[in-house]
Design an enzyme around this catalytic site. Structure first.
Site, mmCIF file in Angstrom:
data_model
loop_
_atom_site.group_PDB
_atom_site.id
_atom_site.type_symbol
_atom_site.label_atom_id
_atom_site.label_comp_id
_atom_site.label_asym_id
_atom_site.label_seq_id
_atom_site.Cartn_x
_atom_site.Cartn_y
_atom_site.Cartn_z
ATOM 1 N N THR A 126 1.104 -1.350 0.192
ATOM 2 C CA THR A 126 -0.253 0.326 0.013
ATOM 3 C C THR A 126 1.085 1.430 -0.012
ATOM 4 O O THR A 126 1.875 1.111 0.536
ATOM 5 C CB THR A 126 -1.087 -0.234 0.989
ATOM 6 O OG1 THR A 126 -1.546 1.053 1.821
ATOM 7 C CG2 THR A 126 -0.008 -0.373 2.671
ATOM 8 N N ASP A 127 0.370 2.364 -1.114
ATOM 9 C CA ASP A 127 1.137 4.151 -0.396
ATOM 10 C C ASP A 127 0.984 3.788 1.258
ATOM 11 O O ASP A 127 2.173 4.785 1.060
ATOM 12 C CB ASP A 127 0.162 5.217 -1.476
ATOM 13 C CG ASP A 127 -1.244 4.936 -1.047
ATOM 14 O OD1 ASP A 127 -2.204 4.250 -0.134
ATOM 15 O OD2 ASP A 127 -1.956 5.720 -1.498
ATOM 16 N N GLU A 128 -0.285 3.407 2.340
ATOM 17 C CA GLU A 128 0.400 3.757 3.220
ATOM 18 C C GLU A 128 1.597 3.411 3.981
ATOM 19 O O GLU A 128 1.904 4.716 5.029
ATOM 20 C CB GLU A 128 -0.842 4.046 4.401
ATOM 21 C CG GLU A 128 -1.849 3.666 3.631
ATOM 22 C CD GLU A 128 -3.540 3.332 4.366
ATOM 23 O OE1 GLU A 128 -2.988 3.717 5.880
ATOM 24 O OE2 GLU A 128 -4.275 3.211 3.716
ATOM 25 N N TYR A 152 -1.041 0.126 10.731
ATOM 26 C CA TYR A 152 -1.343 -0.787 10.035
ATOM 27 C C TYR A 152 -0.533 -0.438 8.647
ATOM 28 O O TYR A 152 0.314 -1.870 8.114
ATOM 29 C CB TYR A 152 -3.107 -0.020 9.279
ATOM 30 C CG TYR A 152 -2.939 -0.999 7.855
ATOM 31 C CD1 TYR A 152 -3.045 -1.715 7.172
ATOM 32 C CD2 TYR A 152 -2.944 0.267 6.846
ATOM 33 C CE1 TYR A 152 -3.375 -2.200 6.077
ATOM 34 C CE2 TYR A 152 -2.992 -0.018 5.125
ATOM 35 C CZ TYR A 152 -3.324 -1.245 5.039
ATOM 36 O OH TYR A 152 -2.971 -1.622 3.604
ATOM 37 N N LYS A 156 2.507 -3.397 7.051
ATOM 38 C CA LYS A 156 3.180 -3.695 6.086
ATOM 39 C C LYS A 156 4.371 -3.622 5.565
ATOM 40 O O LYS A 156 4.289 -3.791 4.784
ATOM 41 C CB LYS A 156 1.526 -2.613 5.131
ATOM 42 C CG LYS A 156 0.510 -3.252 5.144
ATOM 43 C CD LYS A 156 -0.331 -4.512 4.136
ATOM 44 C CE LYS A 156 -0.038 -4.519 2.680
ATOM 45 N NZ LYS A 156 -0.079 -5.717 2.578
HETATM 46 P P1 NAD Z 1 -9.936 -6.328 3.158
HETATM 47 O O1 NAD Z 1 -9.257 -6.272 4.513
HETATM 48 O O2 NAD Z 1 -11.012 -6.523 2.196
HETATM 49 O O3 NAD Z 1 -9.367 -8.563 2.710
HETATM 50 C C1 NAD Z 1 -8.969 -9.176 3.746
HETATM 51 C C2 NAD Z 1 -9.012 -10.359 3.792
HETATM 52 O O4 NAD Z 1 -7.752 -11.461 3.843
HETATM 53 C C3 NAD Z 1 -10.642 -10.739 4.149
HETATM 54 O O5 NAD Z 1 -10.760 -11.805 3.477
HETATM 55 C C4 NAD Z 1 -9.365 -11.768 5.558
HETATM 56 O O6 NAD Z 1 -10.736 -13.263 5.717
HETATM 57 C C5 NAD Z 1 -8.282 -12.581 4.871
HETATM 58 N N1 NAD Z 1 -7.260 -12.192 6.332
HETATM 59 C C6 NAD Z 1 -7.372 -11.541 6.872
HETATM 60 N N2 NAD Z 1 -6.519 -11.913 7.526
HETATM 61 C C7 NAD Z 1 -5.828 -13.948 7.235
HETATM 62 C C8 NAD Z 1 -4.623 -14.976 7.821
HETATM 63 N N3 NAD Z 1 -4.090 -13.992 8.673
HETATM 64 N N4 NAD Z 1 -4.798 -16.005 7.000
HETATM 65 C C9 NAD Z 1 -5.611 -15.184 5.902
HETATM 66 N N5 NAD Z 1 -6.216 -14.410 5.663
HETATM 67 C C10 NAD Z 1 -7.026 -13.766 5.818
HETATM 68 O O7 NAD Z 1 -8.596 -6.110 2.331
HETATM 69 P P2 NAD Z 1 -8.663 -5.332 0.894
HETATM 70 O O8 NAD Z 1 -9.003 -4.030 1.287
HETATM 71 O O9 NAD Z 1 -8.793 -6.221 0.030
HETATM 72 O O10 NAD Z 1 -7.514 -5.248 0.536
HETATM 73 C C11 NAD Z 1 -5.860 -6.802 0.217
HETATM 74 C C12 NAD Z 1 -4.822 -6.690 0.278
HETATM 75 O O11 NAD Z 1 -4.745 -5.097 -0.815
HETATM 76 C C13 NAD Z 1 -4.312 -5.876 1.582
HETATM 77 O O12 NAD Z 1 -2.702 -6.796 1.990
HETATM 78 C C14 NAD Z 1 -4.254 -4.266 1.694
HETATM 79 O O13 NAD Z 1 -3.406 -4.213 2.159
HETATM 80 C C15 NAD Z 1 -3.870 -4.048 -0.097
HETATM 81 N N6 NAD Z 1 -4.523 -2.951 -0.101
HETATM 82 C C16 NAD Z 1 -5.598 -2.324 0.388
HETATM 83 C C17 NAD Z 1 -6.142 -1.128 -0.559
HETATM 84 C C18 NAD Z 1 -6.869 -0.756 0.009
HETATM 85 O O14 NAD Z 1 -7.296 0.266 -0.266
HETATM 86 N N7 NAD Z 1 -8.212 -1.091 0.230
HETATM 87 C C19 NAD Z 1 -4.937 -0.059 -0.853
HETATM 88 C C20 NAD Z 1 -3.671 -0.733 -1.070
HETATM 89 C C21 NAD Z 1 -3.820 -2.109 -0.990
HETATM 90 P P1 TYD Z 2 -9.772 4.607 4.676
HETATM 91 O O1 TYD Z 2 -11.043 3.781 4.086
HETATM 92 O O2 TYD Z 2 -10.277 4.031 6.173
HETATM 93 O O3 TYD Z 2 -8.853 4.402 4.305
HETATM 94 P P2 TYD Z 2 -7.077 5.266 4.737
HETATM 95 O O4 TYD Z 2 -7.109 5.272 6.243
HETATM 96 O O5 TYD Z 2 -6.686 3.907 4.877
HETATM 97 O O6 TYD Z 2 -6.729 5.771 3.599
HETATM 98 O O7 TYD Z 2 -10.492 5.868 4.738
HETATM 99 C C1 TYD Z 2 -10.136 7.188 3.942
HETATM 100 C C2 TYD Z 2 -10.262 8.684 4.583
HETATM 101 O O8 TYD Z 2 -11.375 8.706 4.855
HETATM 102 C C3 TYD Z 2 -8.775 8.707 5.813
HETATM 103 O O9 TYD Z 2 -8.613 10.231 6.060
HETATM 104 C C4 TYD Z 2 -10.730 8.763 6.603
HETATM 105 C C5 TYD Z 2 -11.648 9.057 6.716
HETATM 106 N N1 TYD Z 2 -13.115 8.702 7.245
HETATM 107 C C6 TYD Z 2 -13.141 9.883 7.285
HETATM 108 O O10 TYD Z 2 -13.558 11.061 6.553
HETATM 109 N N2 TYD Z 2 -15.021 8.890 7.848
HETATM 110 C C7 TYD Z 2 -15.308 7.367 8.389
HETATM 111 O O11 TYD Z 2 -16.235 6.951 8.434
HETATM 112 C C8 TYD Z 2 -14.112 6.071 7.733
HETATM 113 C C9 TYD Z 2 -14.301 5.105 7.709
HETATM 114 C C10 TYD Z 2 -13.397 7.474 7.290
#
Ligand code: NAD
Ligand code: TYD
Length: 347
Positions: A126-128, A152, A156
């Protein structure tokens, strides 16, 4: 290709499994997921219907030593590691779970891949991990030093460093992707966009942390999946690839855009207390993946938001099923709105 996808019952992982099965008719996907709260109960069956006998599911933790046996049993050629604890707010409350899965779990997968014969390993990050930008700063490149601010992001970053160390120490075939904030169908309604949509559809308040001027860089989930596929097939071992559609938007602006698409009033917007160490701005430079691997996004923010809003409108039963049990319990127990100790929201 025979691929093991971890976290394939979650948001992005499930899109990737579906994309891969549809795109490559000779592929086999083994989905390994321990089904935490973030995995929707219907996802495993839905993917099973799409993949038929080219799809297998294991309910297993990525930290389980038996992962190595799964790799061998299915003659896996590549791993795409999505499995993670992913919600920043939860990481503030329970960092331990994040270290267990994101750091130790990834380490177990790296070791298992090595034992199984040095498989290609795509680690989805992730970019985070880069930390937070000031408004005038240039966007993050792959050379930007890691500077995570939340548990988090720190977990990562730890996983990314272990993956890079394994590549250098053991000559493992490892590539890392770092992507911006994803949105689209099937996202668990604790993240900002599905939360806004679900709350607005139920005429509930939209909680905005702090002043709402934090900037996030948004990408439609399908574009992320195609980027991961490009890195899986063409990425150079030991390299990191940023993935972004360069759509930086302040939170309040994306909330207002979404409310307008839903034809819901801005009076639903409700300012609440801020997240601790809330990153101010994310913005990612995607030139490397564009120039070296030929990837580019298909969707702009307007197209992606419209598709997302339409999906949540048409699939209420999907999000209603998970939302009541999980999100509200968590939100009400842990976030006190500004100036209130009772849990009452203030505008
Ligand atoms: P999500 O939370 O929707 O899904 C995570 C999945 O992983 C779930 O199905 C959960 O059951 C499974 N999981 C969690 N712990 C586990 C373990 N110990 N063993 C096996 N399975 C496990 O997540 P997402 O938003 O789909 O993100 C997927 C990946 O992409 C992550 O690695 C996240 O860091 C990365 N990512 C997400 C975003 C975003 O905006 N959502 C952006 C950049 C990178
Ligand atoms: P989020 O979806 O939790 O992603 P991330 O924190 O990983 O970027 O949040 C996106 C942005 O929205 C973040 O700046 C936090 C803000 N946010 C709110 O203002 N209200 C909310 O209820 C949530 C979940 C997030």
């Amino acid at each position: 290709m025979k691929v093991l996808v971890t976290g394939g019952a979650g948001f992005i992982g499930s899109h990737f499994v579906e994309f891969f099965l549809r795109e490559y008719s000779d592929s086999t996907v083994v989905n390994l997921d321990c089904l935490t709260y973030a995995a929707h109960p219907d996802t495993v069956d839905r993917l099973g219907q799409i993949g038929g006998n080219r799809y297998h599911f294991y309910k297993m933790d990525i930290g389980d030593p038996q992962v190595a046996q799964v790799l061998k049993a299915h003659h896996i050629e590549a791993i795409v590691n999505f499995a993670a604890e992913t919600h920043v707010d939860r990481s503030i409350l329970d960092p331990q779970a994040f270290v267990r899965t994101n750091v130790l779990g990834t380490q177990n997968l790296l070791q298992s891949a090595r034992k199984a014969g040095n498989l290609r390993f795509v680690h989805v990050s992730t970019d985070e991990v880069y930390g937070s930008l000031e408004p005038q700063d240039p966007t993050f490149t792959e050379q930007t030093p890691l500077s995570p601010n939340s548990p988090y992001a720190a977990s990562k970053a730890g996983a990314d460093l272990l993956a890079l160390a394994s590549q250098r120490t053991y000559q493992q075939d490892i590539v890392i992707t770092r992507c911006t904030n994803n949105y689209g169908p099937y996202q668990f309604p604790e993240k900002l966009l599905p939360l806004i949509i679900a709350n607005a559809l139920e005429d509930k308040p939209i909680p905005v942390y702090g002043d709402g001027k934090q900037v996030r860089d948004w990408i439609y989930v399908e574009d992320h999946c195609r980027g991961i596929d490009a890195v899986l097939r063409k990425g150079k071992s030991g390299e990191v690839y940023n993935i972004s559609s360069s759509a930086e938007v302040p939170n309040l602006e994306i909330i207002k855009k979404t409310l307008a698409l839903l034809k819901k009033p801005e009076s639903l917007i409700t300012f609440v207390g801020d997240r601790p160490a809330h990153d101010r701005r994310y913005g990612l430079n995607p030139e490397k993946i564009k120039n070296e691997l030929g990837w580019k996004p298909k969707y702009n923010l307007e197209q992606g938001l419209q598709l997302t809003v339409d999906w949540y409108r048409q699939n209420r039963s999907w999000w209603e099923k998970v939302r009541d049990q999980e999100y509200f319990k968590y939100y009400q127990a842990n976030y006190q709105p500004k100036g209130s100790k009772t849990g009452e929201v203030t505008s």
